[in-house]
Design an enzyme around this catalytic site. Sequence first.
Site, PDB file in Angstrom:
ATOM      1  N   SER A 191       0.762  -1.187   0.006  1.00  0.00           N
ATOM      2  CA  SER A 191       0.011   0.040  -0.003  1.00  0.00           C
ATOM      3  C   SER A 191       0.865   1.298   0.140  1.00  0.00           C
ATOM      4  O   SER A 191       1.703   1.473  -0.934  1.00  0.00           O
ATOM      5  CB  SER A 191      -1.008  -0.147   1.191  1.00  0.00           C
ATOM      6  OG  SER A 191      -1.948   0.813   1.189  1.00  0.00           O
ATOM      7  N   ASP A 287      -7.683  -1.684  -7.944  1.00  0.00           N
ATOM      8  CA  ASP A 287      -7.408  -1.834  -6.698  1.00  0.00           C
ATOM      9  C   ASP A 287      -8.529  -0.853  -5.857  1.00  0.00           C
ATOM     10  O   ASP A 287      -8.468   0.059  -5.997  1.00  0.00           O
ATOM     11  CB  ASP A 287      -5.976  -1.291  -6.391  1.00  0.00           C
ATOM     12  CG  ASP A 287      -5.492  -0.968  -4.897  1.00  0.00           C
ATOM     13  OD1 ASP A 287      -4.993  -1.871  -4.302  1.00  0.00           O
ATOM     14  OD2 ASP A 287      -5.727  -0.026  -4.409  1.00  0.00           O
ATOM     15  N   HIS A 346      -7.444  -4.875  -1.942  1.00  0.00           N
ATOM     16  CA  HIS A 346      -6.352  -4.056  -1.810  1.00  0.00           C
ATOM     17  C   HIS A 346      -5.351  -5.041  -1.223  1.00  0.00           C
ATOM     18  O   HIS A 346      -5.570  -5.373   0.098  1.00  0.00           O
ATOM     19  CB  HIS A 346      -6.659  -2.845  -1.162  1.00  0.00           C
ATOM     20  CG  HIS A 346      -5.566  -1.961  -0.888  1.00  0.00           C
ATOM     21  ND1 HIS A 346      -4.670  -1.421  -1.777  1.00  0.00           N
ATOM     22  CD2 HIS A 346      -4.914  -1.284   0.347  1.00  0.00           C
ATOM     23  CE1 HIS A 346      -3.716  -0.735  -1.557  1.00  0.00           C
ATOM     24  NE2 HIS A 346      -3.947  -0.524  -0.040  1.00  0.00           N
TER      25      HIS A 346
END
Length: 404
Positions: A191, A287, A346
């Site tokens: 991330s 995503d 994600h």
Amino acid sequence: MLTMSTRSVRLVCLLICSLAISKSDSTKANELLKQEKHADHAYFVDITIVQNAVSKGAVCLDGSPPAYHLDPGFGHGVRNWIILLSGGAWCRNTTDCLNRSKTDLGSSTLMLPFIFLGIFSKSKTENPDFYNWNKVFVRYCDGGAFTGDIENVDPATNLHFRGARIFDAIIEDLLAKGLKDAKNAILSGGSANGYPAMLYCDHFHSLLPKAHRVKCLVDAGYFIRVKNPLLTNVFESIFKDVVTLHGSTKVLPKSCTSRMKPELCFFPENIQRDIKTPFFTVMSAFDSYQVNSIIGFDIGEYIQARNCTENQNNAFKELRSEFLRALPKANDPKQRGVFIDSFNRHTQLELWWNKINATPVNNLTTIKVFGDWYYDRKYSYVIDEHDLPLPVYLYNNGTLKSRG
């Protein structure tokens, strides 16, 4: 049935975040996790506080020392290392950072043992290429993607912006614990910290002269600067605030900042061409964090229900097109491997890194493709052909599963 599934998934997520688990409850919580089908290889790892980092000014937002979780390798993996920089968005102003400093994303005093699974699993069946490696999960407590370096501390807030120093201090600590003798190594980030996994990739490589193979891995952190006016260019605004607040410019690549504004050098697409060490990107073209930020925060509900509007579908197609254009080109997969699927989720290195939950593209999974790429068995550049997002379903047995 759906309620039961939702509760199961929330349980797993709760355990992964370790937000409400005291150390004394770790054994009980671990047993609860093992009851989740195909989570039986998960385990807790205690925290390591880098106390001597404080003298170097390498501290979390609240001034506490940085921390990581280390599980030693074994067998033929004792000289192999994977280091994962944990994600957690960014704090872009004083109020955000002050609030963050009162959580485990800003203070090591609030951190607890962390759950290891997925690419950190010790199961040779679930994680054949990396099961016996030294595994390090670096806690994210600076809010600036390990890029901050401001000496002065505002006495009114006591906030410290020292992410770059944290990265150096933790790597230095790990080098002394055997990383310096690594045979194989991976610097990875998820991330928000997929970016520093790229930013520090060459530097990390330079610290391991004895290593045979060093590569980097970006997990769902390849956020893009959209150009279509119909899409929201939210990340440029975020990155401008982060760079300004955290004093990030000094650690950004001069090869980039000499060509464009510093905040634009926070986009992976603008620094990837100058990275010499091979790196691999695993991410969905849709995503969920990127889609929520650029198209709409509640868009996942429409994807799940398969009732997106024509305008939303057009936006998805445009976002996918811009994302694919921003990725490294496919002409040298040995240097720039990718695995791009279409599922609206994600990050993939934890819950999705096992045989049950792995989402195939052309009968290939991230586990297989990345392992082959890392060990130079086969170099792949895999992109799913769906031009609209695929929903992620939750089954009533508690197991996460995806279907198109």
